[in-house]
Scaffold this motif. Structure first.
Motif: not given
Length: 209
Positions: A174-186
């Protein structure tokens, strides 16, 4: 471009981590259910999962250093363009490491970078960007990722079972999926904010407002 490249590599590495976590968690659930699973198979799955975790960790550290450096440079650039800042440039570096304050000061600085880099010719007090969604998305996802990682760090008891480890790996996914979304937003934040400052540079250094 370097920051965006590292963010892209972080996304790829995190995807690899998810792909190794799926069979590992499945194997752990089988063990927890009492099904016959060869120990060498579980060990091999665990080794691949740990290798991917190390890759993601190294990638995250490198990306974080590059991003914070860009963050500081982008905030420092506002002075060159004679755009107002609420804080000194050092806050763009130090605020990340201050307890509690690190939960909101970087967002405020990011919002300033976003709004004050907007290439318009209005007076500074009139210069606003009502579309703050890219900054809000980036920061909200970053906070969610951090929160899930904190939960994850307290999940495993000292004498954990295969079921406990499977739950841990599930939260890690779950943390990895959120991290991917955060990286895309960044990536979007960095790309657009940099484009704005490059456009300001092409317009020439403005006169003081």
């Amino acid at each position: 471009m370097f920051v965006q490249l590292l963010l892209g590599l972080f996304i790829v590495g995190t995807l690899v981590g998810i792909l190794t976590a799926i069979p590992y968690r499945s194997g752990l659930l089988d063990v927890a259910a009492g099904l016959p699973v060869p120990s060498d198979e579980i060990i091999a799955l665990e080794d691949r999962y740990n290798a991917a975790f190390l890759l993601v960790t190294v990638s995250f550290v490198a990306t974080a250093i590059a991003f914070v450096t860009w963050f500081w440079r982008a905030y420092s650039n506002l002075a060159y363009f004679e755009r107002p800042r609420k804080r000194k440039p050092g806050w763009a570096l130090g605020s990340w490491f201050i307890p509690i304050a690190g939960l909101f000061i970087p967002y405020g600085i990011g919002a300033e970078i976003w709004a004050q880099s907007k290439p318009d010719t209005g007076r500074s007090e009139q210069r606003r960007d009502i579309n703050m969604e890219p900054v809000i998305s980036w920061w909200a996802l970053f906070l969610i990722m951090s929160f899930v990682n904190v939960i994850e760090s307290f999940m495993l008891p000292e004498d954990y079972t295969a079921g406990d480890l499977a739950a841990y790996v599930g939260v890690d996914m779950v943390a990895a999926v959120v991290a991917i979304a955060a990286a895309i937003a960044a990536i979007r934040f960095v790309h657009v904010a940099t484009d704005r400052q490059e456009e300001l540079l092409a317009m020439g250094r403005p006169e003081a407002s």
